[in-house]
Write a protein that holds these residues in place. Sequence first.
Motif, PDB file in Angstrom:
ATOM      1  N   SER A 227      32.987  46.625  44.494  1.00 14.64           N
ATOM      2  CA  SER A 227      32.687  45.234  44.150  1.00 14.64           C
ATOM      3  C   SER A 227      32.598  45.052  42.647  1.00 14.64           C
ATOM      4  O   SER A 227      33.016  44.019  42.104  1.00 14.64           O
ATOM      5  CB  SER A 227      31.363  44.809  44.797  1.00 14.64           C
ATOM      6  OG  SER A 227      31.417  44.924  46.196  1.00 14.64           O
ATOM      7  N   GLU A 228      32.059  46.057  41.957  1.00 17.92           N
ATOM      8  CA  GLU A 228      31.854  45.969  40.515  1.00 17.92           C
ATOM      9  C   GLU A 228      33.166  45.961  39.726  1.00 17.92           C
ATOM     10  O   GLU A 228      33.163  45.654  38.526  1.00 17.92           O
ATOM     11  CB  GLU A 228      30.980  47.138  40.048  1.00 17.92           C
ATOM     12  CG  GLU A 228      29.552  47.090  40.571  1.00 17.92           C
ATOM     13  CD  GLU A 228      29.365  47.752  41.941  1.00 17.92           C
ATOM     14  OE1 GLU A 228      28.213  48.015  42.310  1.00 17.92           O
ATOM     15  OE2 GLU A 228      30.381  47.988  42.638  1.00 17.92           O
ATOM     16  N   THR A 229      34.276  46.310  40.383  1.00 10.92           N
ATOM     17  CA  THR A 229      35.589  46.275  39.715  1.00 10.92           C
ATOM     18  C   THR A 229      36.509  45.260  40.373  1.00 10.92           C
ATOM     19  O   THR A 229      37.730  45.394  40.299  1.00 10.92           O
ATOM     20  CB  THR A 229      36.245  47.667  39.726  1.00 10.92           C
ATOM     21  OG1 THR A 229      36.404  48.090  41.092  1.00 10.92           O
ATOM     22  CG2 THR A 229      35.402  48.681  38.977  1.00 10.92           C
ATOM     23  N   ALA A 230      35.941  44.261  41.033  1.00 13.78           N
ATOM     24  CA  ALA A 230      36.711  43.226  41.740  1.00 13.78           C
ATOM     25  C   ALA A 230      37.597  43.842  42.810  1.00 13.78           C
ATOM     26  O   ALA A 230      38.679  43.337  43.103  1.00 13.78           O
ATOM     27  CB  ALA A 230      37.535  42.388  40.765  1.00 13.78           C
ATOM     28  N   GLY A 231      37.132  44.919  43.407  1.00  9.82           N
ATOM     29  CA  GLY A 231      37.884  45.576  44.473  1.00  9.82           C
ATOM     30  C   GLY A 231      38.657  46.773  43.955  1.00  9.82           C
ATOM     31  O   GLY A 231      38.363  47.323  42.884  1.00  9.82           O
ATOM     32  N   GLY A 232      39.663  47.188  44.731  1.00  9.02           N
ATOM     33  CA  GLY A 232      40.456  48.355  44.361  1.00  9.02           C
ATOM     34  C   GLY A 232      41.098  48.183  43.002  1.00  9.02           C
ATOM     35  O   GLY A 232      41.728  47.156  42.721  1.00  9.02           O
ATOM     36  N   CYS A 233      40.931  49.185  42.128  1.00  7.25           N
ATOM     37  CA  CYS A 233      41.499  49.105  40.784  1.00  7.25           C
ATOM     38  C   CYS A 233      42.335  50.339  40.450  1.00  7.25           C
ATOM     39  O   CYS A 233      42.963  50.387  39.391  1.00  7.25           O
ATOM     40  CB  CYS A 233      40.398  48.905  39.747  1.00  7.25           C
ATOM     41  SG  CYS A 233      39.187  50.245  39.672  1.00  7.25           S
ATOM     42  N   VAL A 234      42.335  51.323  41.344  1.00  7.63           N
ATOM     43  CA  VAL A 234      43.163  52.522  41.202  1.00  7.63           C
ATOM     44  C   VAL A 234      43.914  52.698  42.511  1.00  7.63           C
ATOM     45  O   VAL A 234      43.302  52.840  43.564  1.00  7.63           O
ATOM     46  CB  VAL A 234      42.309  53.770  40.896  1.00  7.63           C
ATOM     47  CG1 VAL A 234      43.187  55.013  40.807  1.00  7.63           C
ATOM     48  CG2 VAL A 234      41.517  53.578  39.606  1.00  7.63           C
ATOM     49  N   TYR A 235      45.240  52.659  42.460  1.00  7.46           N
ATOM     50  CA  TYR A 235      46.060  52.771  43.672  1.00  7.46           C
ATOM     51  C   TYR A 235      46.796  54.108  43.671  1.00  7.46           C
ATOM     52  O   TYR A 235      47.508  54.431  42.717  1.00  7.46           O
ATOM     53  CB  TYR A 235      47.087  51.635  43.731  1.00  7.46           C
ATOM     54  CG  TYR A 235      46.515  50.264  44.049  1.00  7.46           C
ATOM     55  CD1 TYR A 235      45.146  50.051  44.122  1.00  7.46           C
ATOM     56  CD2 TYR A 235      47.349  49.179  44.261  1.00  7.46           C
ATOM     57  CE1 TYR A 235      44.627  48.808  44.408  1.00  7.46           C
ATOM     58  CE2 TYR A 235      46.837  47.920  44.551  1.00  7.46           C
ATOM     59  CZ  TYR A 235      45.468  47.735  44.612  1.00  7.46           C
ATOM     60  OH  TYR A 235      44.948  46.496  44.899  1.00  7.46           O
ATOM     61  N   ASP A 236      46.599  54.856  44.737  1.00  6.43           N
ATOM     62  CA  ASP A 236      47.207  56.188  44.849  1.00  6.43           C
ATOM     63  C   ASP A 236      46.937  57.022  43.603  1.00  6.43           C
ATOM     64  O   ASP A 236      47.799  57.760  43.113  1.00  6.43           O
ATOM     65  CB  ASP A 236      48.717  56.084  45.112  1.00  6.43           C
ATOM     66  CG  ASP A 236      49.017  55.578  46.521  1.00  6.43           C
ATOM     67  OD1 ASP A 236      48.214  55.854  47.430  1.00  6.43           O
ATOM     68  OD2 ASP A 236      50.051  54.910  46.707  1.00  6.43           O
ATOM     69  N   GLY A 237      45.716  56.888  43.086  1.00 10.05           N
ATOM     70  CA  GLY A 237      45.285  57.694  41.950  1.00 10.05           C
ATOM     71  C   GLY A 237      45.686  57.172  40.590  1.00 10.05           C
ATOM     72  O   GLY A 237      45.315  57.757  39.564  1.00 10.05           O
ATOM     73  N   VAL A 238      46.434  56.066  40.541  1.00 11.39           N
ATOM     74  CA  VAL A 238      46.934  55.525  39.273  1.00 11.39           C
ATOM     75  C   VAL A 238      46.273  54.175  39.001  1.00 11.39           C
ATOM     76  O   VAL A 238      46.355  53.258  39.839  1.00 11.39           O
ATOM     77  CB  VAL A 238      48.465  55.367  39.305  1.00 11.39           C
ATOM     78  CG1 VAL A 238      48.966  54.803  37.985  1.00 11.39           C
ATOM     79  CG2 VAL A 238      49.134  56.703  39.606  1.00 11.39           C
ATOM     80  N   PRO A 239      45.611  54.002  37.855  1.00 12.98           N
ATOM     81  CA  PRO A 239      44.954  52.729  37.556  1.00 12.98           C
ATOM     82  C   PRO A 239      45.944  51.569  37.528  1.00 12.98           C
ATOM     83  O   PRO A 239      47.093  51.723  37.096  1.00 12.98           O
ATOM     84  CB  PRO A 239      44.334  52.961  36.167  1.00 12.98           C
ATOM     85  CG  PRO A 239      44.247  54.441  36.018  1.00 12.98           C
ATOM     86  CD  PRO A 239      45.401  55.002  36.788  1.00 12.98           C
ATOM     87  N   LEU A 240      45.496  50.404  37.984  1.00 15.48           N
ATOM     88  CA  LEU A 240      46.300  49.190  37.859  1.00 15.48           C
ATOM     89  C   LEU A 240      46.427  48.811  36.386  1.00 15.48           C
ATOM     90  O   LEU A 240      45.625  49.240  35.546  1.00 15.48           O
ATOM     91  CB  LEU A 240      45.644  48.040  38.627  1.00 15.48           C
ATOM     92  CG  LEU A 240      45.565  48.159  40.148  1.00 15.48           C
ATOM     93  CD1 LEU A 240      44.803  46.968  40.719  1.00 15.48           C
ATOM     94  CD2 LEU A 240      46.941  48.267  40.769  1.00 15.48           C
ATOM     95  N   ASP A 241      47.416  48.011  36.067  1.00 14.24           N
ATOM     96  CA  ASP A 241      47.562  47.516  34.699  1.00 14.24           C
ATOM     97  C   ASP A 241      46.287  46.795  34.282  1.00 14.24           C
ATOM     98  O   ASP A 241      45.747  45.972  35.032  1.00 14.24           O
ATOM     99  CB  ASP A 241      48.748  46.549  34.603  1.00 14.24           C
ATOM    100  CG  ASP A 241      50.092  47.243  34.803  1.00 14.24           C
ATOM    101  OD1 ASP A 241      50.119  48.485  34.735  1.00 14.24           O
ATOM    102  OD2 ASP A 241      51.086  46.534  35.043  1.00 14.24           O
ATOM    103  N   GLY A 242      45.810  47.112  33.089  1.00  9.21           N
ATOM    104  CA  GLY A 242      44.591  46.494  32.581  1.00  9.21           C
ATOM    105  C   GLY A 242      43.322  47.219  32.952  1.00  9.21           C
ATOM    106  O   GLY A 242      42.228  46.816  32.529  1.00  9.21           O
TER     107      GLY A 242
END
Length: 403
Positions: A227-242
């Motif tokens: 919740s503190e990161t607006a939900g999932g922020c790392v997909y398959d071990g790789v951070p999302l842009d930003g």
Amino acid sequence: MAARRPARGRRVGHGRRRGVRIAPLRAVVIPPIPSTEPLLALLEGVLDGRESAILPVPSDVRSAELLTSSLGIGEDIDDDVAVVVSTSGTTGVPKGAMLTARALIASASATHDRLSGPGTWLLALSAHHVAGLQVLVRSILAGTVPVAVNPSFELDELPAAIAELGSGPRYASLVAVQLAKALGDPAATAALAELDAVMIGGGPLPATIGEAASAAGIRVVRTYGMSETAGGCVYDGVPLDGVKVRLDDGRVVLGGETLAKGYRNPTVPDPFSESGWFRTDDVGAVDDSGVLRILGRIDDAIGTGGLTVLPQVVEAALATHPAIADCAVFGVTDGRLGQRVTAAVVLTAGAEAPTVADLRTHVARTLDSTAAPREVHVVTELPRRGIGKLDRKELADRFDTGA
């Protein structure tokens, strides 16, 4: 073809409020199967600043009352906060992550960029949790209407709901127990395989479930966030842009555009105390290719014989045993060791219960023998809370004799 909304959501791209005074936080009750159109309209107004901040709460009266009394419903909140999402972590004490419109939109946009672009979503998670909420935010940005099903859906509901998504990119956001349930039915499995991606969050995905999904042609995307990161922020071990990730002595620390402003009711110590960063309770490692792997939670760690064991690592080893369909590892009191490693296991259909010695030998093939369980309990199912998170505390309370 799936319904599409007028592209009114373009205005929410500003991600900020204009001319809105500090206003009281409002509670919005979210039923298990919400009417998506009114909810989308409300949320769109919140994101573009026409509506004041909301706290989504479940329809269960007792839970809703606990959240509203704990998180200051009716009390003023800063006008850049769009949504307060309740989160209890592993403590059970309600906290409220204050998410701005900018953070929510940044998360949704980065998800579209990582996947196959904007699309139509299956809403199979409660929208008072951040994962379900983000399905709605992504839908607003995409101009689509999600198809809602009960989070405890019947298997025959899934194919019809997915068919209703229509053409174009189609996605679902599930937790591991939902995916495992769907894999037990050929029609539900085939329906999920038609989607462009099935995002799995809310906790680790057991290797056996992930392998079965892959073999069935389901494109699984493992997500990590909160919740503190607006939900999932790392997909398959790789951070999302930003999104920024660093490790402090193994502890995962997250930052970037999707970060919450802080807690509605700040804790001590405050994990947001370092500006622009959130200090998680997760232990992780980054491999040579830069992929983040979550090893477990600091507060789940078992102190046994002067050494520390992370349950999640042991669970991954146990899950490869052919007799085990699901498992949980936790610590119970031990007069000599401090704590002893204990496992609760759900057996695969028709399997005989393995002995403690058998499982210790199995785990010791890949881990130090200290991590191997010294006590094993066979259960019909594992206790879970929220959107499917394993409740280790309930198991520890159930099986800890204090000896």
